[in-house]
Design a protein around this motif. Structure first.
Motif, PDB file in Angstrom:
ATOM      1  N   VAL A 110       0.833  -1.188   0.017  1.00 18.56           N
ATOM      2  CA  VAL A 110       0.050   0.036   0.082  1.00 18.56           C
ATOM      3  C   VAL A 110       0.904   1.311   0.053  1.00 18.56           C
ATOM      4  N   THR A 111       0.667   2.043  -0.932  1.00 14.96           N
ATOM      5  CA  THR A 111       1.612   3.547  -1.162  1.00 14.96           C
ATOM      6  C   THR A 111       0.548   4.627  -1.136  1.00 14.96           C
ATOM      7  N   VAL A 112       0.514   5.319  -0.243  1.00 16.30           N
ATOM      8  CA  VAL A 112      -0.119   6.422  -0.217  1.00 16.30           C
ATOM      9  C   VAL A 112       0.761   7.748  -0.378  1.00 16.30           C
ATOM     10  N   SER A 113       0.414   8.330  -1.393  1.00 10.49           N
ATOM     11  CA  SER A 113       1.351   9.372  -1.978  1.00 10.49           C
ATOM     12  C   SER A 113       0.464  10.363  -3.149  1.00 10.49           C
ATOM     13  N   SER A 114       0.781  11.657  -2.945  1.00  8.08           N
ATOM     14  CA  SER A 114       0.066  12.247  -4.234  1.00  8.08           C
ATOM     15  C   SER A 114       1.003  12.507  -5.163  1.00  8.08           C
TER      16      SER A 114
END
Length: 114
Positions: A110-114
């Motif tokens: 899971v990668t949370v990035s803008s």
């Protein structure tokens, strides 16, 4: 043979949602304590969520309380982790497991990035 196969990870923007799945085989999830863990690169694996064997009780890591929900589908023998309002610090590889512990699966990134 007990096997756990995680899926559902991916890249999501901050504030977004993902639902992770863990397909179990070799045992029945309906009467088992179930866990979701995560590991940030370079750090120890940490416990994120627990579901009691009866399904009536859950526990969460403080930083995910109110945002993550662990659940199971007995008919599908699958465990889920619904993750809402995701933050960059939630970026990790997520793993499911049971009690007593089984061999770890490959996890799902899971990668949370803008």
């Amino acid at each position: 043979q007990v096997q756990l196969v995680e899926s559902g990870g991916g890249l999501v923007q901050p504030g977004g949602s993902l639902r992770l799945s863990c397909a179990a085989s070799g045992f029945t999830v309906s009467n088992t304590v179930l866990f979701w863990y995560r590991r940030v690169q370079g750090k120890e694996r940490e416990l994120v969520a627990t579901l009691s064997s009866t399904g009536s009780s859950t526990n969460y890591k403080n930083s995910v309380k109110g945002r993550f929900t662990i659940s199971r589908d007995n008919a599908k023998n699958t465990v889920y982790l619904q993750m809402d309002s995701l933050k960059p610090e939630d970026t990790a590889v997520y793993y499911c497991n049971r009690w007593p512990f089984a061999s770890w699966g490959q996890g799902t990134q899971v990668t949370v990035s803008s």
